[in-house]
Design a protein around this motif. Structure first.
Motif, PDB file in Angstrom:
ATOM      1  N   GLN A 171     -10.601  35.657 -26.338  1.00 63.73           N
ATOM      2  CA  GLN A 171      -9.087  35.658 -26.850  1.00 63.73           C
ATOM      3  C   GLN A 171      -8.681  37.077 -26.896  1.00 63.73           C
ATOM      4  N   TYR A 172      -7.411  37.215 -27.145  1.00 64.65           N
ATOM      5  CA  TYR A 172      -6.632  38.373 -27.276  1.00 64.65           C
ATOM      6  C   TYR A 172      -5.834  38.383 -28.569  1.00 64.65           C
ATOM      7  N   MET A 173      -5.154  39.693 -28.894  1.00 64.01           N
ATOM      8  CA  MET A 173      -4.414  39.734 -30.083  1.00 64.01           C
ATOM      9  C   MET A 173      -3.451  40.610 -29.614  1.00 64.01           C
ATOM     10  N   ARG A 174      -2.173  40.442 -30.542  1.00 65.19           N
ATOM     11  CA  ARG A 174      -1.111  41.387 -30.339  1.00 65.19           C
ATOM     12  C   ARG A 174      -0.980  42.571 -31.557  1.00 65.19           C
ATOM     13  N   LEU A 175      -0.979  43.619 -31.063  1.00 67.16           N
ATOM     14  CA  LEU A 175      -1.024  44.813 -32.070  1.00 67.16           C
ATOM     15  C   LEU A 175       0.319  45.111 -32.316  1.00 67.16           C
ATOM     16  N   GLY A 176       0.858  45.484 -33.681  1.00 67.31           N
ATOM     17  CA  GLY A 176       1.969  45.910 -34.265  1.00 67.31           C
ATOM     18  C   GLY A 176       1.676  47.128 -34.854  1.00 67.31           C
ATOM     19  N   LEU A 177       2.727  48.038 -34.870  1.00 69.35           N
ATOM     20  CA  LEU A 177       2.487  49.326 -35.770  1.00 69.35           C
ATOM     21  C   LEU A 177       3.683  49.532 -36.689  1.00 69.35           C
ATOM     22  N   PRO A 178       3.469  48.971 -38.058  1.00 69.20           N
ATOM     23  CA  PRO A 178       4.500  48.840 -38.932  1.00 69.20           C
ATOM     24  C   PRO A 178       4.867  50.364 -39.488  1.00 69.20           C
ATOM     25  N   THR A 179       3.901  51.166 -39.343  1.00 72.18           N
ATOM     26  CA  THR A 179       4.284  52.526 -39.860  1.00 72.18           C
ATOM     27  C   THR A 179       4.614  53.415 -38.899  1.00 72.18           C
ATOM     28  N   LYS A 180       4.893  53.058 -37.844  1.00 75.20           N
ATOM     29  CA  LYS A 180       5.402  53.828 -36.860  1.00 75.20           C
ATOM     30  C   LYS A 180       6.633  53.579 -36.322  1.00 75.20           C
ATOM     31  N   GLU A 181       7.547  54.488 -35.580  1.00 75.08           N
ATOM     32  CA  GLU A 181       8.690  54.131 -34.867  1.00 75.08           C
ATOM     33  C   GLU A 181       8.573  53.849 -33.377  1.00 75.08           C
ATOM     34  N   VAL A 182       8.459  52.634 -33.023  1.00 76.34           N
ATOM     35  CA  VAL A 182       8.263  52.478 -31.287  1.00 76.34           C
ATOM     36  C   VAL A 182       9.738  52.247 -30.815  1.00 76.34           C
ATOM     37  N   THR A 183       9.832  52.957 -29.831  1.00 74.06           N
ATOM     38  CA  THR A 183      11.323  53.051 -29.323  1.00 74.06           C
ATOM     39  C   THR A 183      11.202  52.109 -28.012  1.00 74.06           C
ATOM     40  N   ASP A 184      10.228  51.495 -27.774  1.00 75.20           N
ATOM     41  CA  ASP A 184       9.993  50.721 -26.470  1.00 75.20           C
ATOM     42  C   ASP A 184      10.448  49.535 -26.557  1.00 75.20           C
ATOM     43  N   GLN A 185      10.972  48.802 -25.559  1.00 74.79           N
ATOM     44  CA  GLN A 185      11.565  47.354 -25.747  1.00 74.79           C
ATOM     45  C   GLN A 185      10.568  46.435 -26.425  1.00 74.79           C
ATOM     46  N   LYS A 186       9.149  46.551 -26.032  1.00 69.12           N
ATOM     47  CA  LYS A 186       8.362  45.752 -26.535  1.00 69.12           C
ATOM     48  C   LYS A 186       7.600  46.611 -27.766  1.00 69.12           C
ATOM     49  N   LYS A 187       7.958  45.855 -28.853  1.00 69.62           N
ATOM     50  CA  LYS A 187       7.304  46.497 -30.111  1.00 69.62           C
ATOM     51  C   LYS A 187       5.979  46.351 -30.578  1.00 69.62           C
ATOM     52  N   VAL A 188       5.169  45.220 -29.658  1.00 69.95           N
ATOM     53  CA  VAL A 188       3.820  45.073 -29.924  1.00 69.95           C
ATOM     54  C   VAL A 188       3.107  45.046 -28.733  1.00 69.95           C
ATOM     55  N   ARG A 189       1.739  44.912 -28.601  1.00 68.30           N
ATOM     56  CA  ARG A 189       1.190  45.197 -27.301  1.00 68.30           C
ATOM     57  C   ARG A 189       0.002  44.115 -27.252  1.00 68.30           C
ATOM     58  N   ALA A 190      -0.192  43.347 -26.143  1.00 65.00           N
ATOM     59  CA  ALA A 190      -1.335  42.316 -26.120  1.00 65.00           C
ATOM     60  C   ALA A 190      -2.717  43.192 -25.728  1.00 65.00           C
ATOM     61  N   LEU A 191      -3.491  43.148 -26.503  1.00 62.07           N
ATOM     62  CA  LEU A 191      -4.831  43.729 -26.271  1.00 62.07           C
ATOM     63  C   LEU A 191      -6.099  42.848 -26.557  1.00 62.07           C
ATOM     64  N   SER A 192      -7.058  42.889 -25.426  1.00 60.96           N
ATOM     65  CA  SER A 192      -8.146  41.953 -25.558  1.00 60.96           C
ATOM     66  C   SER A 192      -9.153  42.666 -26.669  1.00 60.96           C
ATOM     67  N   PHE A 193      -9.869  41.703 -27.240  1.00 63.00           N
ATOM     68  CA  PHE A 193     -11.101  42.069 -27.972  1.00 63.00           C
ATOM     69  C   PHE A 193     -11.955  42.382 -27.352  1.00 63.00           C
ATOM     70  N   ALA A 194     -12.688  43.573 -27.625  1.00 61.99           N
ATOM     71  CA  ALA A 194     -14.090  44.202 -27.051  1.00 61.99           C
ATOM     72  C   ALA A 194     -15.122  44.009 -27.940  1.00 61.99           C
ATOM     73  N   SER A 195     -14.905  43.190 -28.981  1.00 59.19           N
ATOM     74  CA  SER A 195     -15.957  43.043 -29.748  1.00 59.19           C
ATOM     75  C   SER A 195     -16.098  41.401 -30.203  1.00 59.19           C
ATOM     76  N   LEU A 196     -17.166  41.080 -30.887  1.00 58.08           N
ATOM     77  CA  LEU A 196     -17.155  39.767 -31.602  1.00 58.08           C
ATOM     78  C   LEU A 196     -17.246  39.768 -32.914  1.00 58.08           C
ATOM     79  N   PRO A 197     -16.718  38.696 -33.654  1.00 60.27           N
ATOM     80  CA  PRO A 197     -16.519  38.884 -35.167  1.00 60.27           C
ATOM     81  C   PRO A 197     -17.692  39.372 -35.681  1.00 60.27           C
ATOM     82  N   THR A 198     -19.031  39.126 -35.317  1.00 59.88           N
ATOM     83  CA  THR A 198     -20.313  39.508 -36.062  1.00 59.88           C
ATOM     84  C   THR A 198     -20.429  40.745 -35.762  1.00 59.88           C
ATOM     85  N   ASP A 199     -19.746  41.661 -35.054  1.00 63.44           N
ATOM     86  CA  ASP A 199     -19.901  43.100 -35.044  1.00 63.44           C
ATOM     87  C   ASP A 199     -19.442  43.719 -36.172  1.00 63.44           C
TER      88      ASP A 199
END
Length: 138
Positions: A39-67
């Protein structure tokens, strides 16, 4: 109308460069949040001013919940200069709040006892679980 994605507030543990154009991002796991390998998630940066059209980015998990943490990896430059989003990721500090949307995706393995061969490319670091074990293959 599109369904709202589950949203979680989390905090940065660390952000560190692994090479001149690749970052490792370590995040706290928010209460009640879990995911499966593939699975993957979308990362948002609420404390930053992102000027790109896309305000969040999809990133793959490189860990398991047990980590005990969320591990993400991403390239920082595209054609020599990082996007506003990636430049802001580089400035995150431990304890800073981020937003997690998801988990998303259904690229997860069924619990089957059949041989399986997977090929992956790109910069994503998605751990593949062994059927029935939920641990990554190396």
């Amino acid at each position: 109308m599109a369904e709202e994605l589950p949203s979680y507030a989390s905090k940065v543990i660390s952000v560190r460069p692994l090479t001149d154009d690749y970052l490792e991002i370590l995040l706290e796991i928010p209460a009640g949040f879990t995911w499966e390998a593939g699975q993957y998630m979308r990362l948002g940066l609420p404390t930053k001013e992102v000027t790109d059209q896309k305000k969040v980015r999809a990133l793959s998990f490189a860990s398991l919940p047990t980590d005990g943490h969320i591990l993400l990896g991403t390239r920082t430059r595209q054609h020599g200069k990082p996007s506003s989003f990636k430049a802001n990721v580089q400035t995150l500090v431990p304890g800073e709040e981020i937003q997690i949307l998801g988990p998303l995706g259904k690229f997860t393995l069924k619990d089957e006892d059949k041989p399986l061969v997977l090929f992956a490319s790109g910069v994503g670091i998605t751990p593949y679980p062994r059927p029935g074990q939920g641990t990554p293959r190396h």
